[in-house]
Design an enzyme around this catalytic site. Structure first.
Site, PDB file in Angstrom:
ATOM      1  N   GLU A  84      51.688  71.531  44.040  1.00  0.00           N
ATOM      2  CA  GLU A  84      50.615  71.503  45.038  1.00  0.00           C
ATOM      3  C   GLU A  84      50.978  72.346  46.252  1.00  0.00           C
ATOM      4  O   GLU A  84      50.133  73.062  46.812  1.00  0.00           O
ATOM      5  CB  GLU A  84      50.339  70.061  45.500  1.00  0.00           C
ATOM      6  CG  GLU A  84      49.947  69.097  44.396  1.00  0.00           C
ATOM      7  CD  GLU A  84      51.150  68.319  43.852  1.00  0.00           C
ATOM      8  OE1 GLU A  84      52.196  68.940  43.563  1.00  0.00           O
ATOM      9  OE2 GLU A  84      51.037  67.097  43.712  1.00  0.00           O
ATOM     10  N   CYS A 120      53.424  65.922  49.230  1.00  0.00           N
ATOM     11  CA  CYS A 120      52.193  66.673  48.982  1.00  0.00           C
ATOM     12  C   CYS A 120      50.984  65.928  49.541  1.00  0.00           C
ATOM     13  O   CYS A 120      50.059  66.550  50.080  1.00  0.00           O
ATOM     14  CB  CYS A 120      52.040  66.946  47.492  1.00  0.00           C
ATOM     15  SG  CYS A 120      53.367  67.987  46.824  1.00  0.00           S
TER      16      CYS A 120
HETATM   17 ZN    ZN Z   1      54.788  66.667  45.583  1.00  0.00          ZN
END
Ligand code: ZN
Length: 196
Positions: A84, A120
């Protein structure tokens, strides 16, 4: 510290990605098509042995791919290079702005083959994307030994409160199959403070 300049930082995708994307469609209109690309990137990353079993991609509102991401933590010696984070960072470089959504003027989606870890999750509101679409659940990653970090129990609501719509379980079984493939092949499980 005077020599730190030599450690300038760049993100390199594995060499196979360009050719792989050359065979991909031009647009990805549905959530399933977007997640299928993220899962395919994850699977290729495992099969090519270039990183962990995670893929992601940023799409514009028409479903055009802005930037792909795969996990390159081990090959890049960099703990922040989850799929990500790679997709977000490359999209920002390509668009030439740190706010992908351009202060709400444009809508972009992040598709992730597995739900985001704590890092993330934290990065997503700062990225400017307005949608998150996920395949496997975080518990699927934990089941094969990955640490998802100290993530808020109500993380989806926390994102939705900030205007980021979350869709889960898209092609979850296909995404889980890539996690299982990685575990079956004896792939490295790199975790906070537990390497080696
Ligand atoms: Zn991550």
């Amino acid at each position: 510290v005077e020599a730190l300049g030599q450690f300038g930082f760049r993100i390199d995708l594995p060499p196979w990605v360009e050719e792989f994307l050359g065979r991909a469609p031009e647009v990805f209109p549905t959530d399933e098509e977007r997640i299928r690309l993220a899962i395919s990137l994850a699977r290729q990353n495992v099969e090519q042995q270039t990183g962990g079993p995670f893929g992601a991609a940023v799409f514009d509102e028409h479903g055009r791919l802005v930037a792909p991401g795969v996990n390159v933590v081990v090959t890049s010696n960099c703990s922040i290079l989850h799929a990500e984070m790679v997709a977000i960072a490359l999209a920002q470089q390509k668009l030439g702005r740190y706010d992908i959504g351009n202060q709400g003027r444009s809508r972009y989606a992040l598709a992730a083959s597995t739900e985001p870890c704590a890092m993330c999750f934290g990065a997503i509101p700062w990225s400017g994307v307005t949608r998150l679409v996920c395949g496997a659940r975080d518990e699927d990653a934990r089941r094969i030994g990955f640490d998802e970090g100290p993530k808020l129990p109500g993380w989806q609501e926390a994102l939705q409160t900030r205007g980021i719509r979350v869709t889960r379980d898209v092609l979850r079984e296909e995404a889980v199959a890539v996690l299982d493939l990685y575990a079956d092949l004896g792939g490295q499980i790199y975790n906070p403070g537990r390497q080696g």
